[in-house]
Design a protein around this motif. Structure first.
Motif, short mmCIF file in Angstrom:
data_model
loop_
_atom_site.label_atom_id
_atom_site.label_comp_id
_atom_site.label_asym_id
_atom_site.label_seq_id
_atom_site.Cartn_x
_atom_site.Cartn_y
_atom_site.Cartn_z
N GLY A 1 36.72 -31.46 -29.03
CA GLY A 1 37.64 -31.47 -30.18
C GLY A 1 38.83 -30.57 -29.90
O GLY A 1 39.98 -30.94 -30.13
N TYR A 2 38.53 -29.37 -29.37
CA TYR A 2 39.62 -28.45 -29.01
C TYR A 2 40.52 -29.08 -27.96
O TYR A 2 41.76 -29.03 -28.06
CB TYR A 2 39.07 -27.11 -28.50
CG TYR A 2 40.19 -26.19 -28.07
CD1 TYR A 2 40.81 -25.36 -28.99
CD2 TYR A 2 40.67 -26.19 -26.76
CE1 TYR A 2 41.87 -24.55 -28.63
CE2 TYR A 2 41.74 -25.40 -26.39
CZ TYR A 2 42.33 -24.57 -27.32
OH TYR A 2 43.39 -23.78 -26.95
N HIS B 1 40.92 -41.33 -25.56
CA HIS B 1 40.26 -40.66 -26.69
C HIS B 1 39.79 -41.68 -27.72
O HIS B 1 40.14 -42.88 -27.61
CB HIS B 1 41.20 -39.63 -27.34
CG HIS B 1 42.47 -40.20 -27.89
ND1 HIS B 1 42.56 -40.71 -29.15
CD2 HIS B 1 43.69 -40.36 -27.32
CE1 HIS B 1 43.79 -41.15 -29.35
NE2 HIS B 1 44.50 -40.95 -28.25
N ASP C 1 41.02 -32.22 -27.32
CA ASP C 1 41.83 -33.30 -27.92
C ASP C 1 43.03 -32.72 -28.68
O ASP C 1 44.14 -33.25 -28.58
CB ASP C 1 40.97 -34.12 -28.91
CG ASP C 1 40.11 -35.14 -28.18
OD1 ASP C 1 40.46 -35.50 -27.04
OD2 ASP C 1 39.10 -35.58 -28.75
N LYS D 1 36.28 -34.10 -34.92
CA LYS D 1 35.14 -33.71 -34.08
C LYS D 1 34.76 -32.24 -34.31
O LYS D 1 33.59 -31.89 -34.35
CB LYS D 1 35.47 -33.94 -32.60
CG LYS D 1 35.40 -35.40 -32.21
CD LYS D 1 35.18 -35.58 -30.73
CE LYS D 1 36.47 -35.61 -29.97
NZ LYS D 1 36.28 -35.96 -28.55
N LYS D 2 35.77 -31.39 -34.45
CA LYS D 2 35.49 -29.97 -34.62
C LYS D 2 35.00 -29.66 -36.05
O LYS D 2 33.93 -29.09 -36.25
CB LYS D 2 36.76 -29.16 -34.31
CG LYS D 2 36.75 -27.72 -34.77
CD LYS D 2 35.67 -26.90 -34.09
CE LYS D 2 35.63 -25.47 -34.65
NZ LYS D 2 34.33 -24.84 -34.45
N GLY E 1 31.50 -31.79 -29.86
CA GLY E 1 32.54 -31.89 -30.89
C GLY E 1 33.45 -30.66 -30.87
O GLY E 1 34.66 -30.78 -31.02
N ASP E 2 32.85 -29.52 -30.67
CA ASP E 2 33.60 -28.26 -30.67
C ASP E 2 34.57 -28.20 -29.50
O ASP E 2 35.77 -27.98 -29.67
CB ASP E 2 32.58 -27.12 -30.58
CG ASP E 2 33.19 -25.76 -30.79
OD1 ASP E 2 33.87 -25.28 -29.86
OD2 ASP E 2 33.02 -25.16 -31.86
N TRP F 1 41.67 -36.89 -34.29
CA TRP F 1 40.31 -37.11 -33.80
C TRP F 1 39.66 -35.79 -33.38
O TRP F 1 38.49 -35.54 -33.64
CB TRP F 1 40.35 -38.11 -32.63
CG TRP F 1 39.00 -38.62 -32.24
CD1 TRP F 1 38.43 -38.57 -31.01
CD2 TRP F 1 38.03 -39.29 -33.08
NE1 TRP F 1 37.19 -39.16 -31.02
CE2 TRP F 1 36.92 -39.60 -32.29
CE3 TRP F 1 38.02 -39.64 -34.43
CZ2 TRP F 1 35.80 -40.25 -32.79
CZ3 TRP F 1 36.89 -40.28 -34.93
CH2 TRP F 1 35.80 -40.58 -34.12
N GLY F 2 40.44 -34.93 -32.78
CA GLY F 2 39.95 -33.60 -32.37
C GLY F 2 39.54 -32.78 -33.58
O GLY F 2 38.50 -32.13 -33.58
#
Lengths: 375, 309
Positions: free
Chosen positions: A145-146, A336, A148, A101-102, A141-142, A97-98
């Motif tokens: 995301g990191y 998450h 996650d 998002k990234k 997201g950045d 998922w991370g």
């Protein structure tokens, strides 16, 4: 480098990279919390040098957090860890998922955002607004995301890192937003600055002072640029009425708790909060305050009803943001966006995983460095 | 743990199989790098005139209109470092090589393929020329270009049946006059793309390295008794008008200083040659097949005249 130059110290880029290595503001805060907690007698100083350095430099969260507390992470190095299947599977889901998002959300939004923020004067109002919204999702997201990826990686090794984001864009007021955004930094400031200054259990004048201090310091933590200070100050102004009226803890539950859809009131509160957060992000993203003002002024003109430019990229970003919002809405009580996937039938679950992997491979945006690596 | 690893392998297996299949399919697609390597492997001992350089010479010099035994081994964005690598790779095979044509264009002194936005092309030299790289991505077609583009390449070759875009003698055939682009627009975008901050630390370092490579190429030529001809390719005025005067002057200054220092080097400047008109250009800085023929004949004539001196 400019700050050093102003002080008469002229540095080369590589010298600065040695003095200020990547992630310095994250592990400095982590090391500080250890020292302060010992001073406050919350924890005993460790005699295990390996555990200490592993705590300060734990690789998944070394460069961009979550900023861990010694009380949470250090004891985990002492304990024997056994492989936990359920934990590892959930860690993998969180990593996936991370990455989505990234690579898909943040990096695609970044392409549009960079184009618009580079030439705001030539863009229509609707394009400017859309780019500001996309930047909100880019930075979320950045950074989340990191987080996650970091939390998921740690879980594979049997470590539990603290949560860093709790679906902040589902907040109904600014106070709730700050309880859900970059939690490890916000709680750090709360515990080591705000509360020692008296928090909100002091006179109103001091509450105002304390609120401004914590938000301005938070802005300054992001860099020596007035845009970050204004961003911090702007949030302080939004937060202040809530704390003065004692309404800062009004929304401590989850939006639409025990319901599928939010109420109209919740929608209204959510919309207003989101728009205010976006206005703040314009200052955060702009290079100068003047640029941010021009950008915001550009949003408020008659070209608001024009169709924004960049149709293909907009549709792509919009669809992926929609998927993000749906998944996170369904998991808003969880850690998450993919936590509840184990309840889905295996066939659908694996199809979904492959779709995410395919989206990452097919729709990866132009590779961008993680925004928070600079802090 | 075993169960976890088993599941990870099972889930990853289709992805790995797909990736290997895509890699295999991509490597089977004919491309100019594989062709040129194959040609040089077989015929480098016959080549008398070798064309090096980037897209300007790849699309602009057609050996079919030059002297016999001329081969174009330039490629898009090929910087001096890769020109030199090609030379050294075949140094023992170039038995009959008498002339090397090396373009030095507006961007060349500050160009490094591995450092720019076209760095994904490095994989072509690694995969098809057998050169070395420290980046893992450079050893794979699948990893060096995004999946969407790779799937399009597979579709174009295996389904649509895409045509080969290079001639037997290494000239790029894709820039056809029937598909010419807007010269005003491309003049602006190409000039912008090729303009660097030549005073930045990185660009100054690249400049110094490229100058050293140029000297190495000259040493190579001297050792093997080869004539080195530097050229600047023809460009359209919409490109020239948008260039940085500082960078342009520095480029010419570099060439003139080099030629002054080394009397055995010849420089031919076609940069603003008025013989090349709108009809000769595919875009503002690349010739089409008409321009390429004109330029190749002109260049051949100049080389011929030089040889008669």
């Amino acid at each position: 480098m400019e700050a050093f130059a102003a002080a008469g110290i002229h540095l080369q880029t590589h010298t600065l990279k040695i003095i200020l290595p990547v992630g310095v503001s994250f592990y400095t805060f982590q090391a500080l919390s250890y020292s302060i907690d010992i001073y406050r007698k919350k924890i005993e100083p460790t005699r295990d040098i390996i555990a200490f350095f592993a705590f300060v430099s734990f690789f998944p969260q070394l460069v961009a957090g979550p900023i861990e507390r010694a009380t949470n992470l250090l004891p985990q190095f002492y304990a024997r860890r056994n492989f936990d299947y359920a934990k590892a599977v959930d860690g993998m889901r969180q990593i996936l998922w991370g990455l989505f998002k990234k690579i898909v959300i943040a990096d695609n939004c970044a392409v549009y955002v960079n184009q618009v923020f580079d030439t705001p004067q030539t863009q229509s109002s609707s394009t400017l607004l859309l780019a500001a919204i996309f930047f909100a999702f880019q930075i979320y997201g950045d950074f989340s995301g990191y987080s996650d990826i970091a939390i998921g990686t740690a879980r594979l090794f049997g470590f539990n890192l603290m949560r860093n984001f709790n679906f902040p864009y589902f907040s109904r007021d600014i106070a709730e937003f700050w309880r859900r955004w970059h939690i490890s930094l916000t709680t750090w400031f709360r515990d080591y600055i705000y509360i020692p200054l008296g928090g909100n259990r002091v006179s109103k004048a001091k509450v105002i002072r304390n609120t401004f201090i914590i938000f301005l310091v938070s802005g300054f933590w992001h860099g020596a640029n007035w845009t970050f200070i204004v961003w911090g100050g702007f949030h302080a102004l939004l937060f202040l009425p809530l704390v003065l009226l004692g309404k800062n803890r009004k929304n401590t539950n989850t939006i639409a708790e025990n319901r599928i859809f939010p109420t109209i009131t919740e929608c209204f509160q959510w919309g207003i909060t989101f728009l205010l957060v976006i206005a703040g992000w314009v200052f955060f993203r702009a290079k100068t305050i003047g640029e941010a003002v021009v950008y915001l002024a550009g949003i408020c003109n008659t070209s608001f009803f024009e169709i924004p430019t960049g149709k293909k990229l907009i549709i792509r970003c919009f669809l992926f943001i929609l998927l993000l919002l749906i998944m996170e809405w369904l998991n808003r009580n969880k850690q998450h966006g993919l936590e509840q996937m184990d309840k889905v039938k295996p066939i659908f679950r694996y199809v979904f995983y492959y779709m995410i992997v395919l989206a990452i491979l097919l729709f990866a945006g132009k590779e961008q460095v993680f925004i928070y690596f600079q802090f | 743990m075993k169960k976890f690893l088993k599941k990870i392998i099972l889930i990853s297996l289709p992805i790995i199989v797909a990736a290997i299949s895509i890699e295999y399919l991509l490597r089977q697609i004919p491309n100019e790098y594989a062709y040129k390597r194959h040609y040089l492997d077989k015929n480098s001992n016959k080549i008398e005139t070798l064309i090096l350089g980037s897209s300007h010479s790849f699309f602009g010099i057609n050996p079919a209109f030059m002297m016999e035994n001329t081969f174009n081994s330039s490629n898009v964005s090929q910087s001096l470092k890769y020109d030199f690598k090609i030379l050294t790779k075949y140094q023992n095979n170039f038995k009959n090589l008498t002339t090397i044509v090396l373009p030095i264009d507006y961007f060349s002194p500050w160009q490094d393929l591995a450092a720019g936005s076209e760095n994904w092309r490095v994989k072509n030299y690694v995969l098809y020329y057998g050169m070395k790289s420290f980046k893992l991505n450079d050893y794979s077609e699948f990893l060096s270009i995004d999946l969407q583009k790779n799937l399009t390449r597979i579709k174009d070759h295996y389904i649509t049946g895409g045509a080969i875009s290079y001639s037997d003698l290494g000239w790029g055939t894709a820039y056809n006059s029937s598909k010419s682009l807007d010269l005003i627009k491309t003049g602006q975008t190409a000039a912008q793309r090729h303009t660097n901050d030549i005073f930045s630390k990185e660009n100054q370092e690249t400049y110094t390295k490229n100058l050293a490579i140029l000297n190495s190429i000259l040493n190579f030529c001297n050792q093997h008794n080869i004539k080195l001809i530097l050229i600047t390719s023809p460009t359209y005025n919409t490109y020239r008008e948008n260039l940085s005067k500082i960078q342009l002057n520095k480029m010419f200054e570099t060439i003139y200083n080099f030629v002054d220092e080394h009397k055995d080097v010849t420089y031919l400047n076609y940069f603003a040659d008025t013989d090349f008109t709108e009809q000769d250009f595919y875009d503002a800085d690349h010739l089409n097949e008409i321009g390429a023929e004109k330029f190749s004949r002109k260049l051949a004539h100049s080389i011929d005249s030089l040889n008669k001196l």
